[in-house]
Design a protein around this motif. Structure first.
Motif, PDB file in Angstrom:
ATOM      1  N   ALA A  86       0.881  -1.259   0.105  1.00 36.72           N
ATOM      2  CA  ALA A  86      -0.166  -0.096  -0.091  1.00 36.72           C
ATOM      3  C   ALA A  86       0.968   1.115   0.021  1.00 36.72           C
ATOM      4  O   ALA A  86       0.544   2.259  -0.670  1.00 36.72           O
ATOM      5  CB  ALA A  86      -0.730  -0.007   1.119  1.00 36.72           C
ATOM      6  N   LEU A  87       1.961   1.319   0.868  1.00 40.70           N
ATOM      7  CA  LEU A  87       2.710   2.501   0.995  1.00 40.70           C
ATOM      8  C   LEU A  87       3.567   2.598  -0.602  1.00 40.70           C
ATOM      9  O   LEU A  87       3.523   3.960  -0.928  1.00 40.70           O
ATOM     10  CB  LEU A  87       3.815   2.257   1.760  1.00 40.70           C
ATOM     11  CG  LEU A  87       3.594   2.470   3.214  1.00 40.70           C
ATOM     12  CD1 LEU A  87       4.357   1.936   4.261  1.00 40.70           C
ATOM     13  CD2 LEU A  87       3.453   3.835   3.422  1.00 40.70           C
ATOM     14  N   SER A  88       3.635   1.710  -1.379  1.00 42.37           N
ATOM     15  CA  SER A  88       4.361   1.956  -2.788  1.00 42.37           C
ATOM     16  C   SER A  88       3.281   2.569  -3.669  1.00 42.37           C
ATOM     17  O   SER A  88       3.806   3.219  -4.523  1.00 42.37           O
ATOM     18  CB  SER A  88       4.724   0.464  -3.327  1.00 42.37           C
ATOM     19  OG  SER A  88       3.346  -0.225  -3.624  1.00 42.37           O
ATOM     20  N   GLY A  89       1.963   2.620  -3.268  1.00 42.10           N
ATOM     21  CA  GLY A  89       1.020   3.430  -3.928  1.00 42.10           C
ATOM     22  C   GLY A  89       0.611   4.605  -3.729  1.00 42.10           C
ATOM     23  O   GLY A  89       0.030   5.589  -4.206  1.00 42.10           O
ATOM     24  N   THR A  90       1.000   5.023  -2.159  1.00 42.68           N
ATOM     25  CA  THR A  90       0.214   6.156  -1.667  1.00 42.68           C
ATOM     26  C   THR A  90       1.544   6.932  -1.517  1.00 42.68           C
ATOM     27  O   THR A  90       1.067   8.261  -0.875  1.00 42.68           O
ATOM     28  CB  THR A  90      -0.466   5.562  -0.241  1.00 42.68           C
ATOM     29  OG1 THR A  90       0.505   4.920   0.493  1.00 42.68           O
ATOM     30  CG2 THR A  90      -1.750   5.011  -0.735  1.00 42.68           C
ATOM     31  N   ALA A  91       2.702   6.827  -1.274  1.00 44.83           N
ATOM     32  CA  ALA A  91       3.583   7.725  -0.668  1.00 44.83           C
ATOM     33  C   ALA A  91       4.480   8.528  -1.935  1.00 44.83           C
ATOM     34  O   ALA A  91       3.656   8.533  -3.143  1.00 44.83           O
ATOM     35  CB  ALA A  91       4.754   6.998   0.069  1.00 44.83           C
ATOM     36  N   PHE A  92       5.851   8.535  -1.597  1.00 40.61           N
ATOM     37  CA  PHE A  92       6.421   9.622  -2.626  1.00 40.61           C
ATOM     38  C   PHE A  92       6.292   9.176  -4.061  1.00 40.61           C
ATOM     39  O   PHE A  92       6.050  10.146  -4.823  1.00 40.61           O
ATOM     40  CB  PHE A  92       7.942   9.597  -2.093  1.00 40.61           C
ATOM     41  CG  PHE A  92       8.166   9.579  -0.763  1.00 40.61           C
ATOM     42  CD1 PHE A  92       7.645  10.546   0.007  1.00 40.61           C
ATOM     43  CD2 PHE A  92       8.675   8.478  -0.032  1.00 40.61           C
ATOM     44  CE1 PHE A  92       8.184  10.893   1.509  1.00 40.61           C
ATOM     45  CE2 PHE A  92       8.840   8.664   1.365  1.00 40.61           C
ATOM     46  CZ  PHE A  92       8.593   9.681   2.131  1.00 40.61           C
ATOM     47  N   GLY A  93       6.854   7.997  -4.391  1.00 47.63           N
ATOM     48  CA  GLY A  93       7.011   7.706  -5.763  1.00 47.63           C
ATOM     49  C   GLY A  93       5.919   8.053  -6.643  1.00 47.63           C
ATOM     50  O   GLY A  93       5.985   8.669  -7.631  1.00 47.63           O
ATOM     51  N   THR A  94       4.645   7.627  -6.316  1.00 43.99           N
ATOM     52  CA  THR A  94       3.341   7.994  -6.857  1.00 43.99           C
ATOM     53  C   THR A  94       3.014   9.403  -6.916  1.00 43.99           C
ATOM     54  O   THR A  94       2.875  10.075  -7.985  1.00 43.99           O
ATOM     55  CB  THR A  94       2.281   7.312  -6.525  1.00 43.99           C
ATOM     56  OG1 THR A  94       2.561   5.711  -6.373  1.00 43.99           O
ATOM     57  CG2 THR A  94       1.115   7.312  -7.418  1.00 43.99           C
ATOM     58  N   VAL A  95       2.927  10.070  -6.103  1.00 41.56           N
ATOM     59  CA  VAL A  95       2.731  11.344  -5.961  1.00 41.56           C
ATOM     60  C   VAL A  95       3.698  12.305  -6.621  1.00 41.56           C
ATOM     61  O   VAL A  95       3.163  13.161  -7.243  1.00 41.56           O
ATOM     62  CB  VAL A  95       2.427  11.698  -4.113  1.00 41.56           C
ATOM     63  CG1 VAL A  95       2.228  13.388  -4.079  1.00 41.56           C
ATOM     64  CG2 VAL A  95       1.283  11.105  -3.840  1.00 41.56           C
ATOM     65  N   TYR A  96       4.895  12.166  -6.158  1.00 43.88           N
ATOM     66  CA  TYR A  96       6.060  12.939  -6.639  1.00 43.88           C
ATOM     67  C   TYR A  96       6.174  12.794  -8.220  1.00 43.88           C
ATOM     68  O   TYR A  96       6.214  13.733  -9.018  1.00 43.88           O
ATOM     69  CB  TYR A  96       7.220  12.909  -6.006  1.00 43.88           C
ATOM     70  CG  TYR A  96       7.499  13.345  -4.798  1.00 43.88           C
ATOM     71  CD1 TYR A  96       6.193  14.169  -4.166  1.00 43.88           C
ATOM     72  CD2 TYR A  96       8.638  13.084  -4.103  1.00 43.88           C
ATOM     73  CE1 TYR A  96       6.502  14.720  -2.921  1.00 43.88           C
ATOM     74  CE2 TYR A  96       8.631  13.782  -2.718  1.00 43.88           C
ATOM     75  CZ  TYR A  96       7.659  14.663  -1.993  1.00 43.88           C
ATOM     76  OH  TYR A  96       7.721  15.114  -1.131  1.00 43.88           O
ATOM     77  N   GLY A  97       5.894  11.337  -8.798  1.00 41.41           N
ATOM     78  CA  GLY A  97       5.846  11.265 -10.125  1.00 41.41           C
ATOM     79  C   GLY A  97       4.883  11.917 -10.926  1.00 41.41           C
ATOM     80  O   GLY A  97       5.089  12.692 -11.960  1.00 41.41           O
ATOM     81  N   ALA A  98       3.523  12.056 -10.311  1.00 37.03           N
ATOM     82  CA  ALA A  98       2.476  12.709 -10.809  1.00 37.03           C
ATOM     83  C   ALA A  98       2.777  14.129 -10.982  1.00 37.03           C
ATOM     84  O   ALA A  98       2.846  14.873 -11.965  1.00 37.03           O
ATOM     85  CB  ALA A  98       1.230  12.601 -10.211  1.00 37.03           C
ATOM     86  N   LEU A  99       3.282  14.722 -10.010  1.00 37.26           N
ATOM     87  CA  LEU A  99       3.672  16.176  -9.966  1.00 37.26           C
ATOM     88  C   LEU A  99       4.833  16.528 -10.816  1.00 37.26           C
ATOM     89  O   LEU A  99       4.600  17.479 -11.396  1.00 37.26           O
ATOM     90  CB  LEU A  99       3.972  16.474  -8.548  1.00 37.26           C
ATOM     91  CG  LEU A  99       2.908  16.464  -7.397  1.00 37.26           C
ATOM     92  CD1 LEU A  99       3.345  16.980  -6.084  1.00 37.26           C
ATOM     93  CD2 LEU A  99       1.858  17.704  -7.769  1.00 37.26           C
ATOM     94  N   SER A 100       5.734  15.685 -11.080  1.00 41.20           N
ATOM     95  CA  SER A 100       6.871  15.783 -12.038  1.00 41.20           C
ATOM     96  C   SER A 100       6.482  16.364 -13.461  1.00 41.20           C
ATOM     97  O   SER A 100       6.829  16.741 -14.122  1.00 41.20           O
ATOM     98  CB  SER A 100       7.884  14.673 -11.651  1.00 41.20           C
ATOM     99  OG  SER A 100       8.465  14.903 -10.577  1.00 41.20           O
TER     100      SER A 100
END
Length: 383
Positions: free
Chosen positions: A94-108
């Motif tokens: 769950a953390l792999s989909g709710t934390a930095f990688g997903t959110v920061y990837g979208a914002l980038s």
């Protein structure tokens, strides 16, 4: 992201009441949290691939529901194996989909390069507010209703948070990149894996994971062992989270003004100095709070800087995947930091070895970041 990381931040508050109620040693609890860190890291590249291909909000919403299920099952775990499956495997995924990688990837993908450092820093700061709020809220629930009910209620909060993923829509940017052709995912991964700086960044991020997982998982118990009140441990975690709000934003801004690899090196030096002083000087409540503030100011500032460095060198098309690969190093460190913390304590009755190891890893990380080649890769344009 604040809720997801906030729950991870306060897991140490559950160690003593859960192990006491279930008759477990600290290593059993620590092993489950260590597995969580490892699963999070291993799953992050694959979660990133899904987000890069189909957009981030579906990943975020589904991971919130998985997080809720993991917390609910963790509350009802009767054996160490059940705890490892719920608190380790499910919450790690769950953390792999709710934390930095997903959110920061979208914002980038959504935010233009000139504003990317600001956006990543601001998102981290807002997420830090969620982390801060989770500390007194969780302790209040544990004190009033018990640790089991607290876990169940937080599970429901994560389930109801799933719709918050809807506005973070980067599917158009991800889809356009797929239609435009150019560099394939396989080539992007191969390019990263043959880049010396990518491996130096990964090795340096190992230290970050080791330090943070050890402190978040064991600091409340360490302070209780040294005779300080439970409220001191709660306050320390709250100060870490509150200082992180400003620290992560400032780090994002510093990444826009200075070379990110240099800022990262200095962050690791500051952390190592703070931990060395904390582990060797006489322990006091003011000293705990000062240590918590310094650690909080540098807590997650490494993440927007590392994400920004990856996008700076390799571009943003596969940023979620490539950051996920770097994050494997971070979570391998997290696995060892939290598990060895429990292992070393059960074997020696002390955390002193872990503090010294954390200092050493921070110094090594600072040295590894300095020689990273942070120039953008020049690729041949398609005819």
């Amino acid at each position: 992201m604040g809720l997801a990381l906030g729950m991870r931040h306060v897991q140490g508050l559950f160690m003593l009441p859960m192990t006491s109620a279930r008759g477990w040693g600290r290593e059993e609890f620590a092993l489950a949290i260590a597995l969580q860190n490892l699963v999070w890291g291993v799953a992050q590249p694959f979660t990133g691939m899904i987000a890069d291909r189909w957009g981030s909000r579906r990943v975020l919403a589904g991971a919130c529901l998985l997080y809720a299920a993991g917390l609910y099952l963790m509350a009802h775990a009767a054996t160490g194996m059940e705890l490892a499956l719920a608190g380790g495997l499910l919450i790690g995924l769950a953390l792999s989909g709710t934390a930095f990688g997903t959110v920061y990837g979208a914002l980038s993908r959504i935010v233009p390069p000139s504003r990317r450092g600001w956006a990543l820093g601001l998102a981290g700061a807002v997420g830090g507010v969620g982390q801060f709020a989770m500390v007194p809220a969780t302790q209040g629930l544990i004190s009033a209703l018990g640790w089991l009910v607290a876990l169940v209620l937080i599970a429901f909060v994560l389930a109801f948070a799933a719709p918050l993923a809807y506005p973070l829509d980067d599917s158009a940017a991800a889809g356009n990149a797929q239609r435009q052709g150019g560099q394939s995912l396989r080539h992007a991964i191969a390019e990263a894996l043959t880049h010396r700086g990518f491996w130096l960044l990964n090795l340096g991020f190992f230290a970050c994971g080791f330090q943070l997982a050890f402190i978040a998982g064991h600091l409340p118990a360490y302070l209780a062992d040294r005779g300080l009140s439970a409220n001191t441990g709660v306050a320390a975690l709250a100060i870490v989270a509150l200082a992180n709000v400003g620290g992560i934003y400032v780090c994002g801004e510093l990444g826009n003004q200075y070379r990110r690899k240099h800022v990262l090196a200095y962050l690791y030096l500051v952390r190592s100095a703070a931990m060395l002083l904390f582990a060797t000087l006489p322990l006091s409540t003011p000293g705990v709070y000062a240590f918590a503030f310094v650690m909080g100011a540098t807590w997650l500032g490494t993440v927007p800087l590392t994400n920004g460095l990856v996008s700076q060198v390799f571009g943003v098309r596969y940023i979620s995947t490539l950051f996920g690969l770097v994050f494997v190093g971070h979570q391998l460190g997290g696995f060892l930091g939290v598990w060895l913390g429990g292992r070393v304590f059960d074997a020696t009755g002390s955390y002193q070895i872990m503090w010294l190891a954390s200092v050493a890893f921070g110094l090594i990380a600072a040295a590894l970041h300095w020689p990273i080649d942070d120039r953008a890769i020049a690729r041949a344009q398609p005819a």
